[in-house]
Motif scaffolding. Sequence first.
Motif, PDB file in Angstrom:
ATOM      1  N   THR A 245       0.832  -1.203   0.000  1.00  0.00           N
ATOM      2  CA  THR A 245       0.000   0.000   0.000  1.00  0.00           C
ATOM      3  C   THR A 245       0.869   1.256   0.000  1.00  0.00           C
ATOM      4  O   THR A 245       2.091   1.200   0.210  1.00  0.00           O
ATOM      5  N   ARG A 246       0.194   2.366  -0.197  1.00  0.00           N
ATOM      6  CA  ARG A 246       0.901   3.649  -0.130  1.00  0.00           C
ATOM      7  C   ARG A 246       1.516   3.850   1.247  1.00  0.00           C
ATOM      8  O   ARG A 246       2.617   4.409   1.373  1.00  0.00           O
ATOM      9  N   HIS A 247       0.835   3.392   2.270  1.00  0.00           N
ATOM     10  CA  HIS A 247       1.364   3.510   3.632  1.00  0.00           C
ATOM     11  C   HIS A 247       2.699   2.780   3.762  1.00  0.00           C
ATOM     12  O   HIS A 247       3.616   3.260   4.441  1.00  0.00           O
ATOM     13  N   ASP A 248       2.816   1.625   3.120  1.00  0.00           N
ATOM     14  CA  ASP A 248       4.074   0.878   3.162  1.00  0.00           C
ATOM     15  C   ASP A 248       5.210   1.695   2.541  1.00  0.00           C
ATOM     16  O   ASP A 248       6.332   1.728   3.062  1.00  0.00           O
ATOM     17  N   VAL A 249       4.916   2.332   1.414  1.00  0.00           N
ATOM     18  CA  VAL A 249       5.947   3.101   0.719  1.00  0.00           C
ATOM     19  C   VAL A 249       6.376   4.309   1.554  1.00  0.00           C
ATOM     20  O   VAL A 249       7.578   4.591   1.701  1.00  0.00           O
ATOM     21  N   THR A 250       5.388   5.028   2.105  1.00  0.00           N
ATOM     22  CA  THR A 250       5.737   6.206   2.908  1.00  0.00           C
ATOM     23  C   THR A 250       6.459   5.810   4.190  1.00  0.00           C
ATOM     24  O   THR A 250       7.375   6.504   4.647  1.00  0.00           O
TER      25      THR A 250
ATOM     26  N   TRP B   4       5.771  -2.421 -12.252  1.00  0.00           N
ATOM     27  CA  TRP B   4       4.828  -3.481 -11.875  1.00  0.00           C
ATOM     28  C   TRP B   4       3.415  -3.176 -12.369  1.00  0.00           C
ATOM     29  O   TRP B   4       2.704  -4.063 -12.842  1.00  0.00           O
ATOM     30  N   ALA B   5       3.007  -1.907 -12.255  1.00  0.00           N
ATOM     31  CA  ALA B   5       1.658  -1.530 -12.700  1.00  0.00           C
ATOM     32  C   ALA B   5       1.538  -1.658 -14.217  1.00  0.00           C
ATOM     33  O   ALA B   5       0.525  -2.166 -14.742  1.00  0.00           O
ATOM     34  N   LEU B   6       2.558  -1.217 -14.957  1.00  0.00           N
ATOM     35  CA  LEU B   6       2.522  -1.292 -16.424  1.00  0.00           C
ATOM     36  C   LEU B   6       2.545  -2.735 -16.907  1.00  0.00           C
ATOM     37  O   LEU B   6       1.930  -3.071 -17.928  1.00  0.00           O
ATOM     38  N   GLU B   7       3.228  -3.603 -16.164  1.00  0.00           N
ATOM     39  CA  GLU B   7       3.315  -5.011 -16.548  1.00  0.00           C
ATOM     40  C   GLU B   7       2.110  -5.809 -16.085  1.00  0.00           C
ATOM     41  O   GLU B   7       1.982  -6.997 -16.398  1.00  0.00           O
ATOM     42  N   GLY B   8       1.222  -5.187 -15.331  1.00  0.00           N
ATOM     43  CA  GLY B   8       0.025  -5.865 -14.864  1.00  0.00           C
ATOM     44  C   GLY B   8       0.238  -6.724 -13.635  1.00  0.00           C
ATOM     45  O   GLY B   8      -0.649  -7.497 -13.249  1.00  0.00           O
ATOM     46  N   LEU B   9       1.392  -6.601 -12.989  1.00  0.00           N
ATOM     47  CA  LEU B   9       1.635  -7.369 -11.757  1.00  0.00           C
ATOM     48  C   LEU B   9       0.804  -6.826 -10.603  1.00  0.00           C
ATOM     49  O   LEU B   9       0.469  -7.558  -9.664  1.00  0.00           O
ATOM     50  N   THR B  10       0.505  -5.528 -10.653  1.00  0.00           N
ATOM     51  CA  THR B  10      -0.353  -4.901  -9.644  1.00  0.00           C
ATOM     52  C   THR B  10      -1.430  -4.100 -10.349  1.00  0.00           C
ATOM     53  O   THR B  10      -1.241  -3.646 -11.495  1.00  0.00           O
ATOM     54  N   GLY B  11      -2.545  -3.910  -9.658  1.00  0.00           N
ATOM     55  CA  GLY B  11      -3.650  -3.176 -10.268  1.00  0.00           C
ATOM     56  C   GLY B  11      -3.516  -1.680 -10.149  1.00  0.00           C
ATOM     57  O   GLY B  11      -4.234  -0.931 -10.827  1.00  0.00           O
ATOM     58  N   SER B  12      -2.630  -1.227  -9.312  1.00  0.00           N
ATOM     59  CA  SER B  12      -2.435   0.209  -9.131  1.00  0.00           C
ATOM     60  C   SER B  12      -0.983   0.471  -8.754  1.00  0.00           C
ATOM     61  O   SER B  12      -0.194  -0.460  -8.537  1.00  0.00           O
ATOM     62  N   ASP B  13      -0.639   1.748  -8.675  1.00  0.00           N
ATOM     63  CA  ASP B  13       0.724   2.157  -8.326  1.00  0.00           C
ATOM     64  C   ASP B  13       0.684   2.910  -6.995  1.00  0.00           C
ATOM     65  O   ASP B  13       0.378   4.104  -6.965  1.00  0.00           O
ATOM     66  N   PRO B  14       0.986   2.254  -5.872  1.00  0.00           N
ATOM     67  CA  PRO B  14       0.889   2.910  -4.567  1.00  0.00           C
ATOM     68  C   PRO B  14       1.976   3.949  -4.317  1.00  0.00           C
ATOM     69  O   PRO B  14       1.898   4.707  -3.350  1.00  0.00           O
ATOM     70  N   ALA B  15       2.990   3.995  -5.188  1.00  0.00           N
ATOM     71  CA  ALA B  15       4.091   4.944  -4.982  1.00  0.00           C
ATOM     72  C   ALA B  15       3.994   6.170  -5.879  1.00  0.00           C
ATOM     73  O   ALA B  15       4.859   7.039  -5.836  1.00  0.00           O
ATOM     74  N   SER B  16       2.911   6.252  -6.667  1.00  0.00           N
ATOM     75  CA  SER B  16       2.844   7.305  -7.694  1.00  0.00           C
ATOM     76  C   SER B  16       2.893   8.714  -7.122  1.00  0.00           C
ATOM     77  O   SER B  16       3.435   9.626  -7.752  1.00  0.00           O
ATOM     78  N   ASP B  17       2.332   8.916  -5.918  1.00  0.00           N
ATOM     79  CA  ASP B  17       2.345  10.263  -5.345  1.00  0.00           C
ATOM     80  C   ASP B  17       3.209  10.354  -4.093  1.00  0.00           C
ATOM     81  O   ASP B  17       3.056  11.254  -3.282  1.00  0.00           O
ATOM     82  N   VAL B  18       4.133   9.403  -3.952  1.00  0.00           N
ATOM     83  CA  VAL B  18       5.102   9.476  -2.854  1.00  0.00           C
ATOM     84  C   VAL B  18       6.361  10.117  -3.410  1.00  0.00           C
ATOM     85  O   VAL B  18       6.992   9.584  -4.326  1.00  0.00           O
ATOM     86  N   HIS B  19       6.710  11.272  -2.882  1.00  0.00           N
ATOM     87  CA  HIS B  19       7.836  12.031  -3.422  1.00  0.00           C
ATOM     88  C   HIS B  19       9.068  11.873  -2.544  1.00  0.00           C
ATOM     89  O   HIS B  19       8.953  11.783  -1.314  1.00  0.00           O
ATOM     90  N   PRO B  20      10.230  11.825  -3.168  1.00  0.00           N
ATOM     91  CA  PRO B  20      11.453  11.727  -2.372  1.00  0.00           C
ATOM     92  C   PRO B  20      11.660  12.984  -1.541  1.00  0.00           C
ATOM     93  O   PRO B  20      11.196  14.067  -1.921  1.00  0.00           O
TER      94      PRO B  20
END
Length: 334
Positions: A75-80, A115-131
């Motif tokens: 999840t996004r929480h995991d990434v943050t 992963w999202a582009l390859e279809g391994l995941t249905g969404s990208d949880p890191a898309s709005d996580v900024h360094p």
Amino acid sequence: MSPDTGAGRPAARSSRSAEEELRSTAVGRAIGSYLQHMAVERGLARNTVDAYRRDLLRYARFLAASGRTDVTAITRHDVTAFARSIVEGSDGAAALSVRSAARTIVAVRGLHKFWALEGLTGSDPASDVHPPMPGKRLPKAISVNEVTRMLEAVPLDTPTGLRDRALLEFLYSTGARISEAVGLDIDDLSLERIPANGPDVVRLFGKGSKERLVPLGSYAARALDEYLVRGRPGAAAKGKGTPALFLNARGGRLSRQSAWTILKAAAERAKIDRDVSPHTLRHSFATHLLEGGADVRVVQELLGHASVTTTQVYTLVTADTLREVYAAAHPRAL
């Protein structure tokens, strides 16, 4: 030495052990697919791929410790949480600098996008996580008193001393980069005042050979005049007729490294205990102008900055000075 001997071996072993660790879990194998894509399809250099592997192996270990065994469960929480952990060092590994953490999060973002582009995941949880953004590094300036001490610490009883004093006076008077100063030719100077009652001017060539005219203060003009009359002719007689303004002992153009050595030696003679860099006098020039009331856009032109945004970092320095003065002087500041 051949590439498969000596220092190359530990890196190769480290890379193989990292690959083996990644292959041991489902998340790790999915990371391996991304690394293969980076190496084969995008053609990244081996060292670059190895850096990605190290960063993503740390991510894989964090996910494993969090109980994430399937890429679809991340999840996004995991990434943050991971982004926070690598800065704090709370994941059990060494804390990273802001810049290193930013590089790691860029790798994680690329991984999830793949992963999202390859279809391994249905969404990208890191898309709005900024360094994390690196903090602005404030230029290091020294005080007017320290500049004066540095300049006056240079002895004037030798041709070399005359050159060194002229160089340092020039750097502080114009805000020139050391590379700009040593690149000067005599013809770039105008010691005939333009207009007659105005300051001398010098033509500088900045980044991209961009030309600018900068006023030259009276102290620097006098130091240069002394050097041109009593210092430079002796050095020039040993050389091959170079038009360079600042000459070394053999009559050739003074190098940037030699100019940096001159600056450091003057700081040591003046007993300045701060770190002194090749840009110290340039930073001090800009800071002192702004403290004296100069407009930031004028300072921008004098420094040769393409954007005023670059120059505005100096206003942070002067704001710090204002806060220090206020805290020390105002009866109800603290």
